[in-house]
Write a protein that holds these residues in place. Structure first.
Motif, PDB file in Angstrom:
ATOM      1  N   ARG A 326       0.766  -1.385  -0.086  1.00  0.00           N
ATOM      2  CA  ARG A 326       0.049  -0.127   0.036  1.00  0.00           C
ATOM      3  C   ARG A 326       0.851   1.309   0.045  1.00  0.00           C
ATOM      4  N   ASP A 327       2.022   1.348   0.986  1.00  0.00           N
ATOM      5  CA  ASP A 327       2.804   2.371   1.009  1.00  0.00           C
ATOM      6  C   ASP A 327       3.335   2.649  -0.268  1.00  0.00           C
ATOM      7  N   ALA A 328       3.927   1.637  -1.036  1.00  0.00           N
ATOM      8  CA  ALA A 328       4.675   1.654  -2.212  1.00  0.00           C
ATOM      9  C   ALA A 328       3.916   2.275  -3.214  1.00  0.00           C
ATOM     10  N   LEU A 329       2.598   1.756  -3.463  1.00  0.00           N
ATOM     11  CA  LEU A 329       1.610   2.156  -4.319  1.00  0.00           C
ATOM     12  C   LEU A 329       1.192   3.542  -4.124  1.00  0.00           C
ATOM     13  N   THR A 330       1.041   4.169  -2.918  1.00  0.00           N
ATOM     14  CA  THR A 330       0.744   5.430  -2.666  1.00  0.00           C
ATOM     15  C   THR A 330       1.789   6.341  -3.207  1.00  0.00           C
ATOM     16  N   GLU A 331       3.044   6.041  -2.741  1.00  0.00           N
ATOM     17  CA  GLU A 331       4.084   7.025  -3.000  1.00  0.00           C
ATOM     18  C   GLU A 331       4.293   7.179  -4.682  1.00  0.00           C
ATOM     19  N   LEU A 332       4.145   5.971  -5.378  1.00  0.00           N
ATOM     20  CA  LEU A 332       4.398   5.889  -6.886  1.00  0.00           C
ATOM     21  C   LEU A 332       3.201   6.628  -7.581  1.00  0.00           C
ATOM     22  N   LEU A 333       2.079   6.361  -7.151  1.00  0.00           N
ATOM     23  CA  LEU A 333       0.746   7.001  -7.721  1.00  0.00           C
ATOM     24  C   LEU A 333       0.770   8.500  -7.654  1.00  0.00           C
ATOM     25  N   ASP A 334       1.400   9.220  -6.774  1.00  0.00           N
ATOM     26  CA  ASP A 334       1.442  10.341  -6.312  1.00  0.00           C
ATOM     27  C   ASP A 334       2.812  11.053  -6.835  1.00  0.00           C
ATOM     28  N   ASP A 335       3.525  10.353  -7.392  1.00  0.00           N
ATOM     29  CA  ASP A 335       5.076  10.858  -7.908  1.00  0.00           C
ATOM     30  C   ASP A 335       5.199  10.536  -9.424  1.00  0.00           C
ATOM     31  N   PRO A 336       4.698  11.195 -10.461  1.00  0.00           N
ATOM     32  CA  PRO A 336       4.939  10.608 -11.843  1.00  0.00           C
ATOM     33  C   PRO A 336       6.167  10.913 -12.388  1.00  0.00           C
ATOM     34  N   THR A 337       7.171  11.664 -11.673  1.00  0.00           N
ATOM     35  CA  THR A 337       8.500  11.691 -11.877  1.00  0.00           C
ATOM     36  C   THR A 337       9.087  10.411 -11.451  1.00  0.00           C
ATOM     37  N   GLY A 338       8.905  10.001 -10.393  1.00  0.00           N
ATOM     38  CA  GLY A 338       9.420   8.616  -9.909  1.00  0.00           C
ATOM     39  C   GLY A 338       9.045   7.551 -10.912  1.00  0.00           C
TER      40      GLY A 338
END
Length: 386
Positions: A326-338
């Motif tokens: 969940r934490d990994a998904l949240t971070e990446l969904l909110d980080d298009p540059t990442g």
């Protein structure tokens, strides 16, 4: 070069080994070689022109799943006839320790034999029961290929021999050029949207779907635009019953998909999730997702870690941990540059898995096997299997 390739698993059911065999055959044909593939398949199944059916397969539990194989006197006769008619310079068998066509082909071969080992399984009741025959099979193999370091380790530690490590290939262009499905992937606004993807048998424990389900349910509560796209075998009711009623409309089930539609599916998500819990020696779906330009989030299995270059080409989370996912998904969904950074690294990594590159490495093994046998005919006297 005249090349005979044997697939132990039925072409009537999609699978990683079957796809590998087809892609390898087509890559070798594109390089100017003559290729014939022998595989189990119903007589009326639509097959590529280079595939010869060895007849209908039967199901057999194998490596935590169910493999459809062909074995017995009728299969033995068909294998021998195909080898005789083919007059191959080299015979390439896949998973020769499975009680199916590959094992029969090794026992019938009279020239150089190359074997590819896909799985990292060291023991099974079936293998233990046929240990004597399997030793004969191993002795008749001229050269071995392992698709991963883990599969190679099994060869060294349990099969009394080494193997050349050559990874599964991927037809990069087919995935990179695929069109997304209509209406997908949609918006991925910070804090609200995004599309996740999963491909596989969601009822199979080692595929880890419950890990993804739990992470999705928790994440969807705070992201009203979050969607999940699922493809693979299974009953739709069995899938939707796993989700709260108010979230089911945000889950789309495609069922079994063709190879072209698989590429489209992978192009239709922001994040491809591989929550597998074990039993993986490589991670073919990861290379396919990378080829599609999709950001990958995967459990930190050794096989997945190797494909993703230790996390440089995709995000890894602790195996079996829905909170970590969940934490990994949240971070990446909110980080298009990442996501873009991971995808760019993925492009570099997957170039090494492109089929023309992989096929040339396989040809090097063929050449070494032919040189090692130096035209000698192998005695094929054996009894007990037809």
């Amino acid at each position: 070069m005249r090349i005979g390739i044997v697939c132990p698993y039925s072409f009537d059911v999609p699978g990683g080994v079957q796809n590998h065999v087809v892609d390898l055959a087509e890559a070798l044909i594109a390089l100017g070689h003559e290729v014939s593939v022998l595989a189990p398949a119903d007589e009326d199944s639509p097959l590529p022109e280079y595939v010869v059916s060895a007849g209908r397969a039967v199901p057999l539990p194998y490596n935590g799943s169910v493999a459809r194989i062909a074995f017995g006197p009728v299969s033995t006769a068909r294998v021998r006839r195909w080898i005789t008619n083919g007059d191959f310079d080299v015979l390439h068998v896949h998973e020769p320790l499975t009680l199916s066509l590959s094992l029969l082909a090794v026992l019938s071969a009279r020239g150089p034999v190359v074997a590819t080992f896909h799985t990292a399984m060291t023991r099974s009741r079936v293998l233990a029961a046929a240990q004597g025959v399997l030793q004969i099979v191993l002795e008749r193999i001229t050269a071995r290929i392992a698709v991963s370091a883990l599969a190679r380790k099994v060869q060294v530690e349990h099969m009394d021999g080494g193997a050349v490590e050559i990874p599964n290939g991927v037809a990069v262009a087919k995935f990179a050029d695929a069109e997304p499905l209509p209406g997908w992937p949609g918006e991925c606004a910070v804090g609200t949207g995004g599309t996740l993807g999963f491909l596989g048998r969601f009822t199979e424990a080692r595929k880890g779907f419950p890990v993804l389900r739990d992470a999705f349910v928790e994440l969807a509560a705070t992201r009203p635009g979050l969607r999940l796209l699922v493809a693979g075998p299974g009953d739709s009711d069995d899938l939707y019953d796993q989700f709260p009623a108010d979230l089911r409309e945000r889950v789309t089930f495609l069922g079994l998909v063709s190879e072209p539609d698989k590429a489209r599916m992978l192009r239709s998500v922001h994040l491809y999730v591989a929550p597998n819990t074990g039993g993986e020696s490589f991670g073919m779906i990861l290379t396919e997702a990378l080829a599609a330009g999709t950001t990958v989030v995967a459990s930190d299995l050794d096989a997945f870690r190797r494909v993703l270059d230790g996390g440089r080409a995709g995000r890894l989370f602790r195996t079996g941990d829905p909170v970590g996912l969940r934490d990994a998904l949240t971070e990446l969904l909110d980080d298009p540059t990442g996501r873009a950074t991971l995808s760019a690294c993925g492009d570099q990594v997957v170039a090494n898995f492109d089929w023309p590159v992989v096929a040339r490495r396989v040809l090097e093994v063929y050449a070494a096997a032919i040189e090692a046998t130096d035209g000698r005919v192998i005695d094929q006297e054996w009894v007990g299997l037809g």
